[in-house]
Design an enzyme around this catalytic site. Structure first.
Site, PDB file in Angstrom:
ATOM      1  N   ASN A   9       0.756  -0.904  -0.054  1.00 49.28           N
ATOM      2  CA  ASN A   9       0.163   0.363  -0.197  1.00 49.28           C
ATOM      3  C   ASN A   9       0.718   0.979  -0.086  1.00 49.28           C
ATOM      4  OD1 ASN A   9      -1.381   1.926   0.301  1.00 49.28           O
ATOM      5  ND2 ASN A   9      -2.500   1.236   2.419  1.00 49.28           N
ATOM      6  N   LYS A  11       0.213   4.522  -0.069  1.00 45.15           N
ATOM      7  CA  LYS A  11      -0.349   5.388   0.648  1.00 45.15           C
ATOM      8  C   LYS A  11       0.044   6.486  -0.331  1.00 45.15           C
ATOM      9  CE  LYS A  11      -0.626   3.063   4.535  1.00 45.15           C
ATOM     10  NZ  LYS A  11      -0.267   3.363   6.304  1.00 45.15           N
ATOM     11  N   HIS A  96     -10.095   1.108   4.466  1.00 43.82           N
ATOM     12  CA  HIS A  96      -8.139   0.573   5.180  1.00 43.82           C
ATOM     13  C   HIS A  96      -8.801   1.921   6.613  1.00 43.82           C
ATOM     14  CE1 HIS A  96      -4.374   2.596   6.035  1.00 43.82           C
ATOM     15  NE2 HIS A  96      -3.587   0.779   5.547  1.00 43.82           N
ATOM     16  N   GLU A  98      -7.452   4.692   7.874  1.00 42.13           N
ATOM     17  CA  GLU A  98      -6.899   5.430   7.137  1.00 42.13           C
ATOM     18  C   GLU A  98      -8.429   6.780   6.568  1.00 42.13           C
ATOM     19  OE1 GLU A  98      -2.787   5.429   5.733  1.00 42.13           O
ATOM     20  OE2 GLU A  98      -1.826   4.971   7.451  1.00 42.13           O
ATOM     21  N   GLU A 168      -5.417  -5.040  10.513  1.00 44.79           N
ATOM     22  CA  GLU A 168      -5.509  -4.128  10.212  1.00 44.79           C
ATOM     23  C   GLU A 168      -5.337  -3.316  11.780  1.00 44.79           C
ATOM     24  OE1 GLU A 168      -2.353  -3.007   6.605  1.00 44.79           O
ATOM     25  OE2 GLU A 168      -4.038  -1.817   6.216  1.00 44.79           O
ATOM     26  N   GLY A 174       1.893   1.750  11.089  1.00 45.69           N
ATOM     27  CA  GLY A 174       2.856   2.981  11.342  1.00 45.69           C
ATOM     28  C   GLY A 174       3.521   3.314  12.419  1.00 45.69           C
ATOM     29  N   SER A 210       2.851  -2.165  10.297  1.00 44.70           N
ATOM     30  CA  SER A 210       4.172  -2.611  10.976  1.00 44.70           C
ATOM     31  C   SER A 210       4.911  -3.891  10.732  1.00 44.70           C
ATOM     32  CB  SER A 210       4.655  -1.934  12.018  1.00 44.70           C
ATOM     33  OG  SER A 210       4.279  -0.989  12.621  1.00 44.70           O
TER      34      SER A 210
HETATM   35  P1  13P Z   1       2.939   0.181   7.756  1.00 44.64           P
HETATM   36  O1  13P Z   1       3.410  -1.421   7.085  1.00 44.64           O
HETATM   37  O2  13P Z   1       3.080   1.405   7.763  1.00 44.64           O
HETATM   38  O3  13P Z   1       2.856   0.130   9.434  1.00 44.64           O
HETATM   39  O4  13P Z   1       1.604   0.523   7.779  1.00 44.64           O
HETATM   40  C1  13P Z   1       0.376  -0.489   7.099  1.00 44.64           C
HETATM   41  C2  13P Z   1      -0.785  -0.245   6.348  1.00 44.64           C
HETATM   42  O5  13P Z   1      -2.046   1.035   7.046  1.00 44.64           O
HETATM   43  C3  13P Z   1      -0.848  -0.976   4.661  1.00 44.64           C
HETATM   44  O6  13P Z   1      -2.114  -1.102   4.337  1.00 44.64           O
END
Ligand code: 13P
Length: 249
Positions: A9, A11, A96, A98, A168, A174, A210
């Site tokens: 991803n 982002k 997601h 976010e 997740e 993150g 992570s």
């Molecule tokens: P990280 O791998 O940066 O923790 O993000 C995970 C994520 O949100 C993947 O969709």
């Protein structure tokens, strides 16, 4: 044979030129293997460039990070499933954390998006996950099953079988703090049981939060994990090509 799915991803990173350069490097570093798939969730502006860059590789796939549920119309700034498909996407993330936390996406929104993806032929990858407060209150199962029910209600077993789920935990995204393989596996079992009871006995369930080249092997040794969904550690093509070879003989 177990087919592990490694989903990147990106982002809000990697514009069209950067996506092309990334995938050129990645293709040079990673040869097709029958025991794994690699998916790239690119920003909307880079979908076409990314899809073009992988077009001769059936093991690689490009997906959108979000879609709107209407197929077309006056929805400024949104992209529909048919538009993502036209740009070369074959899958889309839905829900997601976010999107849920920063953009106010509701369970009902995720349901409409999953349905829109299925109707147009995009594979939906529905993300679910608990916050730290929910986890500490012992509400993980309740939250995850609410998100599954909210996103997938009304679908029959055939439709459910086309949905991929990513667990997740919000507290692991993150933060550098990943769930243990055992913690993730416990939730994956709940997800499988929920889908199994509704006619989809063999869903693909990924873990995200992570994941990096150091912890991927330990996580993927847990058979409940059918793959990983990775943010930060997917942004460098060299590091990502190493990560997707985790466990390769
Ligand atoms: P990280 O791998 O940066 O923790 O993000 C995970 C994520 O949100 C993947 O969709």
């Amino acid at each position: 044979m177990r087919r592990v799915l490694f989903a990147a991803n990106w982002k809000m990173h990697l514009g069209p030129e950067e996506a092309r350069a990334y995938l050129k490097t990645f293709r040079a570093r990673y040869n097709r293997r029958d025991d794994r798939d690699v998916w790239f969730f690119a920003p909307a502006v880079s979908l076409e460039a990314a899809a073009q860059a992988i077009r001769e590789r059936g093991d690689l796939l490009v997906g959108a990070q979000d879609i709107y549920w209407e197929p077309k119309g006056a929805f400024t700034g949104a992209i529909s499933a048919p538009l993502a498909l036209q740009a070369g996407a074959k899958a889309t993330l839905v829900g997601h954390s976010e999107r849920r936390q920063l953009f106010g996406e509701t369970d009902d929104d995720t349901r409409r998006k999953v349905a829109a993806a299925l109707a147009s032929g995009l594979a939906p990858l529905l993300c679910v996950g608990d916050t730290l407060a929910e986890r500490e209150a012992g509400h993980t199962t309740a939250v995850v099953t609410r998100q599954l029910a909210g996103g997938l209600s009304g679908l029959d077993g055939g439709a459910l079988a086309r949905v991929v789920i990513a667990y997740e935990p919000v507290w692991a995204i993150g933060t550098g703090r990943n769930a243990t393989p055992q913690d993730a596996a416990a939730v994956h079992r709940e997800v499988r049981a929920w889908l199994g009871a509704r006619g989809a006995p063999a869903p693909r369930v990924l873990y995200g939060g992570s994941v990096n080249v150091k912890n991927a092997a330990e996580l993927l040794a847990e058979r409940e994990l059918d793959g990983v969904l990775v943010g930060g550690a997917s942004l460098d093509p060299d590091a990502w090509s190493q990560l997707v070879q985790t466990g390769a003989a």
